[in-house]
Enzyme design. Structure first.
Site, short mmCIF file in Angstrom:
data_model
loop_
_atom_site.label_atom_id
_atom_site.label_comp_id
_atom_site.label_asym_id
_atom_site.label_seq_id
_atom_site.Cartn_x
_atom_site.Cartn_y
_atom_site.Cartn_z
N TYR A 59 0.85 -1.19 0.00
CA TYR A 59 0.00 0.00 0.00
C TYR A 59 0.88 1.25 0.00
CZ TYR A 59 -3.88 -3.07 1.46
OH TYR A 59 -4.84 -4.06 1.54
N PHE A 210 -13.76 -4.56 1.43
CA PHE A 210 -14.79 -4.02 0.53
C PHE A 210 -16.20 -4.31 1.03
CE2 PHE A 210 -11.83 -4.34 -3.44
CZ PHE A 210 -11.13 -3.23 -3.01
N ALA A 213 -18.81 -2.49 -0.91
CA ALA A 213 -18.83 -2.72 -2.36
C ALA A 213 -18.41 -1.48 -3.14
CB ALA A 213 -20.21 -3.21 -2.80
N GLY A 215 -18.34 1.45 -2.24
CA GLY A 215 -19.18 2.62 -1.97
C GLY A 215 -20.61 2.47 -2.42
N LEU A 217 -22.81 0.60 -1.35
CA LEU A 217 -23.70 0.37 -0.22
C LEU A 217 -23.66 1.51 0.80
CD1 LEU A 217 -22.96 -3.44 0.28
CD2 LEU A 217 -25.03 -2.42 -0.68
#
Length: 315
Positions: A59, A210, A213, A215, A217
């Site tokens: 990351y 996630f 999903a 965003g 959801l």
């Protein structure tokens, strides 16, 4: 905040975890987090009882771990640091992978960036088909014996690979994995057929990523409307373009009829699953952390989960 055991281990993890994959990313990405922003968010996470801080060596090409280490300086024992190994971090044939050489090199680099002498959870980020699982697990077992790693887990492993990992550890008397981290949400249920049943049977903790999903959801994305300016799906539109809005709207109605948001349903539904140990979610503002934590207060009844299943299976 409530805490759960991570799989069959004694490690207590917060029901909501904090994912830091936006720390140190390219500043052209709308959710790029610098060091000061990262510190603010980690402080906010600790303040609301989140102890599970999830990162990875890849990351931000190490920047995420670096920022996590700076933010936790002087308060290391308030957090559980979960990081990962596998992805490309250098040149040459050993710049990535799960060989003994790569793992031993990468744990030292991660510890330096994190400013700590141990990692609470060290996870295999992806499968390495070029290295035997025995070599990988022996290396991880040695790291546990050296005190550099407390527990081990994996991420993005199919059920049969999880089985191979568990069986290999047991047959060689090595420290076993205690968790797996897959993508899992109301809109992405691919692990339900094999991974979830396996984890329930063998008491492997599941740490979904996630959960919202991408965003979809959160309630901010609507049918036939462009993603809001500056939103995640404005920069990465594919999930929005292929979204099942019949399903999303059905879930949203279920939540609002009960005085909740679809975001709260997304977390509550996952936490109703016995195999789930902690749900990893990112945030760009402290109030988003507050909302994620508040969502865990909604405890779905069996009638609730049955009703959600009807919606999921009908669309």
């Amino acid at each position: 905040m409530k805490y759960r055991n991570l799989g069959n281990s004694g490690l207590k993890v917060s029901e909501i975890g904090f994912g830091t994959n936006n720390f140190g990313t390219n500043d052209k990405w709308p959710f790029h987090m610098g060091a000061s922003e990262a510190a603010t968010l980690i402080d906010a996470a600790l303040d609301v009882g989140i102890n599970m801080i999830d990162t990875a060596n890849v990351y931000g090409t190490g920047k995420s771990e670096e920022y996590v280490g700076k933010a936790l300086k002087g308060k290391r024992e308030q957090a559980l640091i979960a990081t990962k190994v596998r992805g490309p971090m250098g040149e040459g044939p050993h710049g990535e992978g799960l060989s003994r050489k790569s793992i031993f090199h990468e744990i030292e680099a991660s510890l330096r960036r994190l400013q700590t002498d141990y990692v609470d959870l060290y996870q295999l980020h992806w499968v390495d088909k070029d290295t035997s699982i025995e070599e990988t697990l022996r290396a991880l077992d040695d790291l546990i014996k050296q005190g550099k790693v407390r527990y081990i887990g994996c991420s993005n492993y199919e059920a049969w690979r999880l089985c191979e990992t568990v069986w290999t550890s047991k047959s060689l008397n090595l420290n076993p994995i205690v968790s797996t981290q897959p993508a899992y949400s109301l809109l992405d249920r691919g692990i339900e057929s094999e991974v979830i049943p396996f984890c329930e049977e063998y008491q492997i903790g599941v740490i979904p990523y996630f959960p919202l999903a991408h965003g979809l959801l959160t309630g901010k994305y609507k049918r036939n409307q462009k993603p809001p300016k500056g939103s995640r799906l404005e920069a990465k539109s594919e999930p929005y373009e292929t979204a099942n809005f019949d399903l999303i709207e059905g879930l949203e109605k279920f939540a609002t009829d009960r005085g909740h948001t679809i975001l709260e349903l997304a977390f509550a539904w996952l936490l109703a699953k016995p195999a789930i140990s902690s749900v990893i979610a990112g945030a760009t503002k402290p109030e988003q952390l507050d909302a994620n934590v508040a969502a865990a207060d909604w405890k779905l009844t069996q009638d609730d989960t049955d009703a959600v299943d009807l919606i999921l299976n009908s669309m």
